[in-house]
Design an enzyme around this catalytic site. Structure first.
Site, PDB file in Angstrom:
ATOM      1  CB  SER A 127      -0.870  -0.025   1.263  1.00  0.00           C
ATOM      2  OG  SER A 127      -1.317   1.265   1.578  1.00  0.00           O
ATOM      3  CD  GLU A 129      -1.567   5.152   5.635  1.00  0.00           C
ATOM      4  OE1 GLU A 129      -2.210   5.724   4.743  1.00  0.00           O
ATOM      5  OE2 GLU A 129      -1.337   5.686   6.743  1.00  0.00           O
ATOM      6  CE1 TYR A 153      -4.190  -1.415   5.687  1.00  0.00           C
ATOM      7  CE2 TYR A 153      -2.753   0.328   4.878  1.00  0.00           C
ATOM      8  CZ  TYR A 153      -3.592  -0.740   4.635  1.00  0.00           C
ATOM      9  OH  TYR A 153      -3.821  -1.149   3.339  1.00  0.00           O
TER      10      TYR A 153
HETATM   11  N1  GDD Z   1     -12.191   7.499   6.319  1.00  0.00           N
HETATM   12  C1  GDD Z   1     -12.283   8.836   6.468  1.00  0.00           C
HETATM   13  N2  GDD Z   1     -13.411   9.358   7.025  1.00  0.00           N
HETATM   14  N3  GDD Z   1     -11.254   9.601   6.069  1.00  0.00           N
HETATM   15  C2  GDD Z   1     -11.379  10.942   6.202  1.00  0.00           C
HETATM   16  C3  GDD Z   1     -12.515  11.535   6.746  1.00  0.00           C
HETATM   17  C4  GDD Z   1     -13.588  10.705   7.179  1.00  0.00           C
HETATM   18  O1  GDD Z   1     -14.607  11.148   7.672  1.00  0.00           O
HETATM   19  N4  GDD Z   1     -12.330  12.879   6.749  1.00  0.00           N
HETATM   20  C5  GDD Z   1     -11.121  13.111   6.220  1.00  0.00           C
HETATM   21  N5  GDD Z   1     -10.531  11.945   5.896  1.00  0.00           N
HETATM   22  C6  GDD Z   1      -9.197  11.796   5.291  1.00  0.00           C
HETATM   23  C7  GDD Z   1      -8.282  10.845   6.056  1.00  0.00           C
HETATM   24  O2  GDD Z   1      -7.708  11.503   7.186  1.00  0.00           O
HETATM   25  C8  GDD Z   1      -7.250  10.524   4.959  1.00  0.00           C
HETATM   26  O3  GDD Z   1      -6.289  11.536   4.902  1.00  0.00           O
HETATM   27  C9  GDD Z   1      -8.101  10.563   3.673  1.00  0.00           C
HETATM   28  O4  GDD Z   1      -9.327  11.188   4.015  1.00  0.00           O
HETATM   29  C10 GDD Z   1      -8.363   9.201   3.063  1.00  0.00           C
HETATM   30  O5  GDD Z   1      -8.895   8.346   4.036  1.00  0.00           O
HETATM   31  P1  GDD Z   1      -9.490   6.900   3.671  1.00  0.00           P
HETATM   32  O6  GDD Z   1     -10.480   7.005   2.577  1.00  0.00           O
HETATM   33  O7  GDD Z   1      -9.939   6.288   4.960  1.00  0.00           O
HETATM   34  O8  GDD Z   1      -8.245   6.122   3.043  1.00  0.00           O
HETATM   35  P2  GDD Z   1      -6.708   6.009   3.517  1.00  0.00           P
HETATM   36  O9  GDD Z   1      -5.894   6.859   2.596  1.00  0.00           O
HETATM   37  O10 GDD Z   1      -6.549   6.229   4.953  1.00  0.00           O
HETATM   38  O11 GDD Z   1      -6.398   4.466   3.248  1.00  0.00           O
HETATM   39  C11 GDD Z   1      -6.819   3.818   2.049  1.00  0.00           C
HETATM   40  O12 GDD Z   1      -5.788   3.880   1.092  1.00  0.00           O
HETATM   41  C12 GDD Z   1      -4.623   3.102   1.379  1.00  0.00           C
HETATM   42  C13 GDD Z   1      -3.652   3.313   0.216  1.00  0.00           C
HETATM   43  O13 GDD Z   1      -2.883   4.449   0.467  1.00  0.00           O
HETATM   44  C14 GDD Z   1      -7.195   2.383   2.400  1.00  0.00           C
HETATM   45  O14 GDD Z   1      -7.818   1.798   1.293  1.00  0.00           O
HETATM   46  C15 GDD Z   1      -5.985   1.535   2.730  1.00  0.00           C
HETATM   47  O15 GDD Z   1      -6.388   0.182   2.908  1.00  0.00           O
HETATM   48  C16 GDD Z   1      -5.000   1.644   1.558  1.00  0.00           C
HETATM   49  O16 GDD Z   1      -3.863   0.860   1.795  1.00  0.00           O
END
Ligand code: GDD
Length: 332
Positions: A127, A129, A153
């Protein structure tokens, strides 16, 4: 020609279900494991359109003996390890479970692979991440960018990534990492930011909800479509040698910009309906992601078909249709 056999962990998730569809369309026989869940309906709903060529069984990355016996029986030509505790913020609440599943779980399946079917090919869902605080000087992350994870993670994914490289070198296994940047679709869990924003905005538009509560609007992500990204997984395992590849669009937008797009499309006022709630912030945030997939483009011939706008529009249409067709599911 003999059918290729694929084994997918995490098959009931967004990526697993799209990958299963993609492989079945290429005439693979697909086996997958799902974890036991107390709500049976939740286990297979992303897979319900697949009628043929798919066999599901119960399994768990933390149960090595069952992985071994499954691999011994199935003898897959390709193994896709997509199972994980995949939510970054939740990994701060349940770090131990996340690290067991996302790190030790990968050790377990690698061991089973090495012992039972070492001629098979192995894909690990690594990822973006893993990059955490690290960005190259030109503003991109790529295969050689140092890994500085900012979450339990991310730390677990780095462990697993290194383990895959180690098994490849030590035991001459065909084990590869796909370093996938964020990838979305209507099948995304609605606690990830894109599908949460789209679903909630549609609900606000239809008068079913008042506000959208979110966390950090200033983090940047490189968002692609899951359908494009599962094709890359298959290309990675069908390359002539095992290797590691970044899969990304090369475009980065902030969460705020993504919300602007969705709200504008639905003619909604962001100022009126978007509220910040501290509970969605992370103890440490990964601030910026922008992937350089030149290596995959050049060596695998991979490129994304979907633009950011196409992804978001497809998700908006999905939720508009969903509420149009399920008038009795207003609380869903
Ligand atoms: N989930 C979520 N909910 N994220 C939020 C929110 C909210 O209400 N508000 C702001 N965010 C911001 C998070 O702080 C982060 O910076 C961004 O939105 C994306 O969050 P997510 O959609 O939860 O994804 P992620 O980037 O943390 O992780 C995803 O991508 C990774 C690849 O980089 C996941 O799919 C991981 O499994 C994957 O590895």
């Amino acid at each position: 020609m003999k059918k290729k056999i694929a084994f997918i962990t995490g098959i009931a998730g967004q990526d697993g279900s799209y990958l299963a569809e993609c492989l079945i369309s290429k005439n693979y026989k697909v086996y997958g494991i799902v974890r036991r869940n107390s709500v049976v309906e939740h286990q297979k709903n992303r897979l319900e359109n697949i009628k043929h060529g798919l066999e599901l069984t119960y399994g768990d990355l933390l149960n090595e003996s069952s992985l071994s016996s499954l691999l011994r029986k199935i003898k897959p030509s390709e193994i896709y390890n997509l199972a994980a505790q995949s939510h970054v913020r939740i990994s701060f609440d349940i770090p131990e479970f996340t690290i067991k599943t996302n790190a030790i779980g990968v050790l377990n399946i690698l061991q089973a692979y090495k012992n039972e079917c070492p001629k098979s090919k192995f894909y690990q869902a690594s990822s973006s991440e893993m990059f955490g605080r690290s960005v190259d000087k030109d503003g991109y992350q790529r295969e050689k960018t140092p890994l500085e994870p900012t979450s339990p993670y991310g730390c677990a994914k780095v462990f697993a990534y290194n383990l895959v490289k180690h098994y490849r070198n030590a035991y001459k296994l065909f084990a590869s990492n796909g370093i996938l940047f964020n990838h979305e679709s209507e099948r995304r869990g609605t606690n990830f930011v894109t599908n949460k924003v789209v679903k909630t905005a549609v609900r606000i538009k239809l008068g079913l909800q008042k506000n959208l509560e979110v966390g950090n609007l200033n983090s940047y992500r490189d968002w692609g479509h899951a359908k494009d990204y599962v094709k890359a997984m298959n290309l990675i395992l069908n390359h002539k040698k095992p290797d590691d590849f970044v899969i990304a669009t090369g475009q980065s937008r902030s969460v705020g910009q993504m919300i602007n797009y969705v709200f504008k499309k639905l003619n909604l006022s962001k100022n009126k309906h978007v509220k910040i709630n501290q509970k969605y912030f992370r103890p440490e945030e990964l601030k910026y992601l922008r992937g350089d997939a030149s290596k995959a483009r050049k060596i695998l011939g991979w490129k994304p078909q979907y633009t950011f706008e196409m992804i978001m529009d497809e998700m908006i249409d999905f939720w508009l249709n969903f509420y149009e067709q399920n008038k009795n599911l207003k609380d869903y």
